[in-house]
Design an enzyme around this catalytic site. Structure first.
Site, PDB file in Angstrom:
ATOM      1  N   PHE A  19      -3.864  15.472   3.326  1.00  0.00           N
ATOM      2  CA  PHE A  19      -3.164  16.130   2.212  1.00  0.00           C
ATOM      3  C   PHE A  19      -4.123  16.415   1.047  1.00  0.00           C
ATOM      4  CE2 PHE A  19      -0.280  14.764  -1.529  1.00  0.00           C
ATOM      5  CZ  PHE A  19       0.051  16.063  -1.857  1.00  0.00           C
ATOM      6  N   ASP A  38     -13.246  13.396   9.607  1.00  0.00           N
ATOM      7  CA  ASP A  38     -11.853  12.948   9.727  1.00  0.00           C
ATOM      8  C   ASP A  38     -11.626  12.533  11.173  1.00  0.00           C
ATOM      9  OD1 ASP A  38      -8.865  13.000   9.863  1.00  0.00           O
ATOM     10  OD2 ASP A  38      -9.031  13.888   7.872  1.00  0.00           O
ATOM     11  N   ASP A  58     -15.001   8.615  12.661  1.00  0.00           N
ATOM     12  CA  ASP A  58     -14.319   7.518  11.983  1.00  0.00           C
ATOM     13  C   ASP A  58     -15.200   6.969  10.859  1.00  0.00           C
ATOM     14  OD1 ASP A  58     -13.161   4.917  11.424  1.00  0.00           O
ATOM     15  OD2 ASP A  58     -12.125   5.098  13.351  1.00  0.00           O
ATOM     16  N   TYR A 145      -2.694  -2.936   1.545  1.00  0.00           N
ATOM     17  CA  TYR A 145      -3.187  -1.620   1.095  1.00  0.00           C
ATOM     18  C   TYR A 145      -3.758  -1.719  -0.324  1.00  0.00           C
ATOM     19  CZ  TYR A 145      -3.026   3.201  -0.633  1.00  0.00           C
ATOM     20  OH  TYR A 145      -3.347   4.416  -1.197  1.00  0.00           O
ATOM     21  N   LYS A 149      -7.600  -1.309  -1.501  1.00  0.00           N
ATOM     22  CA  LYS A 149      -7.992  -0.273  -2.468  1.00  0.00           C
ATOM     23  C   LYS A 149      -8.714  -0.908  -3.656  1.00  0.00           C
ATOM     24  CE  LYS A 149      -6.813   3.769  -0.936  1.00  0.00           C
ATOM     25  NZ  LYS A 149      -7.833   4.780  -0.679  1.00  0.00           N
ATOM     26  N   ASN A 174       1.567   8.722  -8.025  1.00  0.00           N
ATOM     27  CA  ASN A 174       2.320   9.291  -6.886  1.00  0.00           C
ATOM     28  C   ASN A 174       2.063  10.791  -6.779  1.00  0.00           C
ATOM     29  OD1 ASN A 174       3.765   6.708  -7.545  1.00  0.00           O
ATOM     30  ND2 ASN A 174       4.864   7.351  -5.720  1.00  0.00           N
ATOM     31  N   VAL A 187       8.352  10.341  -1.211  1.00  0.00           N
ATOM     32  CA  VAL A 187       9.747  10.483  -1.607  1.00  0.00           C
ATOM     33  C   VAL A 187      10.094  11.921  -1.954  1.00  0.00           C
ATOM     34  CG1 VAL A 187       9.290   9.758  -4.000  1.00  0.00           C
ATOM     35  CG2 VAL A 187      11.547   9.465  -3.069  1.00  0.00           C
ATOM     36  N   ARG A 269      14.215  -1.230  -1.495  1.00  0.00           N
ATOM     37  CA  ARG A 269      13.068  -1.543  -0.638  1.00  0.00           C
ATOM     38  C   ARG A 269      12.484  -2.883  -1.096  1.00  0.00           C
ATOM     39  NH1 ARG A 269       8.409   2.413   1.052  1.00  0.00           N
ATOM     40  NH2 ARG A 269      10.156   3.834   0.966  1.00  0.00           N
ATOM     41  N   GLY A 271      10.260  -5.651  -2.404  1.00  0.00           N
ATOM     42  CA  GLY A 271       8.961  -5.647  -3.089  1.00  0.00           C
ATOM     43  C   GLY A 271       8.663  -4.372  -3.863  1.00  0.00           C
TER      44      GLY A 271
END
Ligand code: NAD
Length: 306
Positions: A19, A38, A58, A145, A149, A174, A187, A269, A271
Site C-alpha cells: 500500500f 518485496d 525477502d 508488532y 517496530k 492510521n 477500518v 476488540r 486490548g
C-alpha cells in the site's frame, strides 16, 4: 530546511508492492531509478509503476537485500509483518521480519552509505498517557508488532549515532487511501465496503475510541521530506494532528457513500487503544510537513474511485 523531492537517485523501496510502498514508488519513479524489494506475501506487483524494477525477495535474506541495494543512495524501508493479529499469533516471525529485516536493511545501507527512511508506527506508544502523543512520550507497546517496530525505530536511530548512517524514523498513525491492504484492521476500507454494499457498518465497542487518520498522500509527503532533511537520527510522528471517533468515522463514510446502512456495535476488540492522535508539531517544524488531505476529502476521493 530543504523542501526538494529526490531526483536522479538510485532508490530502493522495500515492501514497494504494498500500500504505502507503491504510492512512494509512484512519487519517485518519474525522476529516479527505483527498485522494489518485496517478497509479494501481500504485495501486488501489478500495482507498481512500470518504470520501477521489482525484485522478488525477502528482507530477512542478507544477500537479497545487499543485491537489491547495490549502488542505492536512498532506501525507504516499508516491508514488515504488518498485521498486529499475526504478530500475536507468531511473535517469532514478527521479530524476524520487522526487527531482523530492519537490521539487515540497516547493515546493508552502511555498506552503501545510503540514507534509510524507516516506516515506524504509532504502535510504539501502546496506550498513550495523554493525547496528542509527542515523540518523547512513554512507549509501552501492547503487541509483538509494536515491540518490533519500537526495536526497529531504535535501531535506525542508534545506527545514526553509532555509525554515522543517515536514518529517519517515521511513526505512521492510521493510514488510509487507495490500494490499502484490507486484510488487517483497515477500518476505513471495511466501513467503505459495508456502506457501498448497504450492509450494516460494524463498529467494535461503543465507537468512542478515537484515531488519527492520515491520507497516504501525506505519508508520501513525509517520506519525501525525510529523504532530504538534515534532521537525521530522529523520529517523527506522521498523522494529521486531529482525531475522530470511530462512530463519527462510520457516520462520515455512510454519508459520503450516500448509503442507508445501519451502524451496529459489536464486542470491543480486546486490548484496543482508547485514544490515538499525533502531535505533528515536530514534523511541521523540522521537516516542513503539513497534512493536506482532510478526512472528508480523502474519503470522498476514495469513494469516487468506486
Ligand atoms: P502492506 O502490507 O500493504 O505492505 C507491506 C509490503 O511488504 C507488502 O507488499 C508485502 O508483500 C511486503 N513484505 C512483507 N514481508 C516481507 C518480507 N519479509 N520481505 C519483503 N517484503 C515483505 O502494508 P502498508 O500498509 O503499506 O505498510 C507499510 C509499512 O508501514 C509497514 O512497515 C507497516 O508496518 C507500516 N505502518 C502502516 C500503517 C498503516 O496504517 N497502513 C500504520 C503504521 C505503520
Amino acid at each position: 530546511m530543504k523542501r526538494t523531492t529526490p531526483s536522479d537517485q538510485t532508490v530502493l523501496v522495500t515492501g514497494g508492492a504494498g500500500f504505502v510502498g507503491s504510492h512512494l514508488v509512484d512519487a519517485l519513479a518519474p525522476d529516479n531509478d527505483v527498485r522494489v524489494l518485496d517478497d509479494l506475501s501481500s504485495g501486488d506487483p501489478t500495482k507498481v509503476d512500470d518504470r520501477a524494477t521489482v525484485i522478488e525477495g525477502d528482507v530477512r535474506d542478507p544477500d537479497a537485500v545487499r543485491e537489491a541495494m547495490a549502488g542505492a543512495d536512498l532506501v525507504f524501508h516499508e516491508a514488515a509483518l504488518v498485521s498486529v493479529e499475526q504478530s500475536v499469533e507468531n511473535p517469532q516471525e514478527s521479530h524476524a521480519v520487522t526487527t531482523g529485516g530492519t537490521l539487515t536493511v540497516l547493515d546493508a545501507a552502511r555498506d552503501e552509505d545510503a540514507r534509510v527512511v524507516l516506516a515506524s508506527s504509532a504502535a510504539v506508544y501502546g496506550h498513550p498517557e495523554s493525547v496528542p502523543v509527542q515523540e518523547s512520550d512513554r512507549k509501552t507497546p501492547t503487541s509483538p508488532y509494536g515491540i518490533d517496530k519500537l526495536a526497529a525505530d531504535q535501531y535506525a536511530r542508534r545506527f545514526s549515532e553509532l555509525y554515522g548512517l543517515e536514518t529517519v524514523a517515521l511513526r505512521y498513525f492510521n493510514i488510509y487511501g487507495p490500494r490499502q491492504n484490507p486484510e488487517y484492521s483497515a477500518v476505513v476500507s471495511v466501513f467503505e465496503d459495508q456502506a457501498l454494499a448497504g450492509d450494516p457498518i460494524t463498529v467494535e465497542g461503543d465507537g468512542s475510541q478515537t484515531r488519527d487518520f492520515v491520507h497516504v498522500d501525506d505519508v508520501v509527503q513525509a517520506n519525501l521530506l525525510a529523504a532530504e532533511t538534515d534532521r537525521v537520527g530522529e523520529a517523527f510522528n506522521v498523522g494529521t494532528g486531529e482525531s475522530v471517533t470511530i462512530r463519527e468515522l462510520a457516520e462520515t463514510v455512510r454519508d459520503v457513500a450516500g448509503s442507508d446502512s445501519d451502524i451496529v456495535h459489536t464486542d470491543p476488540r480486546p486490548g484496543d487503544i482508547d485514544h490515538s492522535e499525533a502531535d505533528v508539531s515536530k514534523a511541521r517544524q523540522q521537516l516542513g510537513y503539513e497534512p493536506t488531505v482532510s478526512l472528508r476529502d480523502g474519503l470522498e476521493s476514495l469513494l469516487d474511485r468506486n
